[in-house]
Design a protein around this motif. Structure first.
Motif, PDB file in Angstrom:
ATOM      1  N   ARG A 144      -8.516  11.215  11.234  1.00  0.00           N
ATOM      2  CA  ARG A 144      -8.758   9.949  10.557  1.00  0.00           C
ATOM      3  C   ARG A 144      -9.076  10.187   9.085  1.00  0.00           C
ATOM      4  O   ARG A 144      -9.900  11.026   8.741  1.00  0.00           O
ATOM      5  CB  ARG A 144      -9.902   9.196  11.230  1.00  0.00           C
ATOM      6  N   LEU A 145      -8.404   9.460   8.208  1.00  0.00           N
ATOM      7  CA  LEU A 145      -8.622   9.589   6.776  1.00  0.00           C
ATOM      8  C   LEU A 145     -10.059   9.205   6.436  1.00  0.00           C
ATOM      9  O   LEU A 145     -10.552   8.160   6.844  1.00  0.00           O
ATOM     10  CB  LEU A 145      -7.645   8.678   6.023  1.00  0.00           C
ATOM     11  N   LYS A 170       0.840  -1.189   0.000  1.00  0.00           N
ATOM     12  CA  LYS A 170       0.000   0.000   0.000  1.00  0.00           C
ATOM     13  C   LYS A 170       0.879   1.245   0.000  1.00  0.00           C
ATOM     14  O   LYS A 170       1.932   1.280   0.619  1.00  0.00           O
ATOM     15  CB  LYS A 170      -0.921   0.008   1.230  1.00  0.00           C
ATOM     16  N   ASN A 214       0.742   5.575   0.461  1.00  0.00           N
ATOM     17  CA  ASN A 214      -0.033   6.711   0.923  1.00  0.00           C
ATOM     18  C   ASN A 214       0.444   7.943   0.180  1.00  0.00           C
ATOM     19  O   ASN A 214       1.339   8.644   0.630  1.00  0.00           O
ATOM     20  CB  ASN A 214       0.144   6.889   2.424  1.00  0.00           C
ATOM     21  N   ASP A 261      -4.001   5.234   7.610  1.00  0.00           N
ATOM     22  CA  ASP A 261      -5.400   5.622   7.760  1.00  0.00           C
ATOM     23  C   ASP A 261      -5.558   7.002   8.382  1.00  0.00           C
ATOM     24  O   ASP A 261      -6.628   7.363   8.861  1.00  0.00           O
ATOM     25  CB  ASP A 261      -6.144   4.591   8.607  1.00  0.00           C
ATOM     26  N   ARG A 262      -4.464   7.799   8.367  1.00  0.00           N
ATOM     27  CA  ARG A 262      -4.504   9.137   8.933  1.00  0.00           C
ATOM     28  C   ARG A 262      -4.130  10.167   7.880  1.00  0.00           C
ATOM     29  O   ARG A 262      -3.471   9.853   6.887  1.00  0.00           O
ATOM     30  CB  ARG A 262      -3.545   9.272  10.122  1.00  0.00           C
ATOM     31  N   ASP A 287       0.317   7.154   9.948  1.00  0.00           N
ATOM     32  CA  ASP A 287      -0.254   5.858   9.602  1.00  0.00           C
ATOM     33  C   ASP A 287      -1.075   5.995   8.331  1.00  0.00           C
ATOM     34  O   ASP A 287      -1.557   7.084   7.992  1.00  0.00           O
ATOM     35  CB  ASP A 287      -1.135   5.331  10.739  1.00  0.00           C
TER      36      ASP A 287
END
Length: 253
Positions: free
Chosen positions: A166-167, A2, A4, A207-208, A205
């Motif tokens: 949070r994303l 993954k 980002n 998801d952030r 992270d």
């Protein structure tokens, strides 16, 4: 694997001050590669396709050398000789430029000439103080219809703040306004503060997401309490009592 990677900013939203002087373009790109190979994304001009992740390797004889981290669907045929927008979110800000004349070397690396125009959406130049890593401290965003979102303070200056959230929790884009937010710690809260998003970058992270914001037309009380928060954190850090930083914040009871 993954990645980002954040998409490029729309050119009509980029302030002129973020265009790097032509004589500094090579040094600005090279600075991002000191002792590391930062991850960037190659985006189609229309943004229709997902980014091709590449690691920036070096600048050599006027060329930027990039290592592709994955092989695009259909191979590199559609990439060679074309144009892409390269985006890199680094410590100094969000960098983007037009990558033209892309080539594939025998060693499997991609190359393109150094750009004639480089955009670096920099972080605030004011003195910044790292947040106190206090789990009880939040900056609360008011999203409307009674909805609120808790965010974490990464750093703060007298007129700006970097928030971590949070994303996907809410829309985060440059130029967006957040009205009537406030600092909150347990039962104490500051007056309401309006913010405008100036830059967006990945969080620590996957998801952030982090949003660099500036105060928007602050009232005197909001400005006072904002400055009080920054100075309280910094003074407590210098005095070795960071766990009690809140005692110096004017809004904390």
């Amino acid at each position: 694997m993954k990645f980002n990677i954040f998409p490029p900013e729309a050119l009509n939203k980029i302030e002129p001050k973020f265009h790097v002087e032509s004589r500094m373009i090579a040094k600005t790109i090279e600075r991002e590669m000191i002792n590391k190979s930062p991850l960037a994304g190659l985006y189609a001009l229309d943004g229709a396709d997902r980014a091709i992740p590449v690691s920036l390797i070096e600048v050599r004889q006027g060329l930027l050398i990039m290592k592709p981290e994955i092989k695009p669907e259909g191979g590199f045929t559609g990439l060679i000789g074309g144009q892409r927008i390269l985006v890199l979110c680094g410590e100094s800000g969000k960098m983007q430029f037009m990558a033209t004349g892309i080539r594939l070397n025998e060693d499997g690396n991609l190359t393109c000439p150094l750009p004639a125009d480089l955009i670096l959406i920099q972080r605030r130049k004011e003195f910044r103080t790292l947040g106190p890593a206090d789990e009880d401290l939040n900056f609360v965003l008011c999203l409307g219809a009674g909805q609120e979102l808790l965010t974490k303070v990464i750093d703060i200056s007298d007129h700006g703040i970097l928030l971590d959230l949070r994303l996907g929790a809410t829309e985060v884009e440059v130029g967006r306004y957040w009205h009537s937010g406030y600092f909150e710690r347990l039962r104490s809260r500051s007056t309401t503060i309006d913010l405008i998003i100036k830059n967006v970058r990945p969080g620590a992270d996957i998801d952030r997401v982090r949003a660099g914001c500036e105060l928007f037309e602050p009232k005197k009380l909001a400005l006072k309490e904002f400055e009080s928060t920054r100075s309280a954190i910094e003074n407590a850090r210098v005095q070795g009592r960071l766990n009690r930083w809140y005692l110096g914040a004017s809004w904390h009871e």
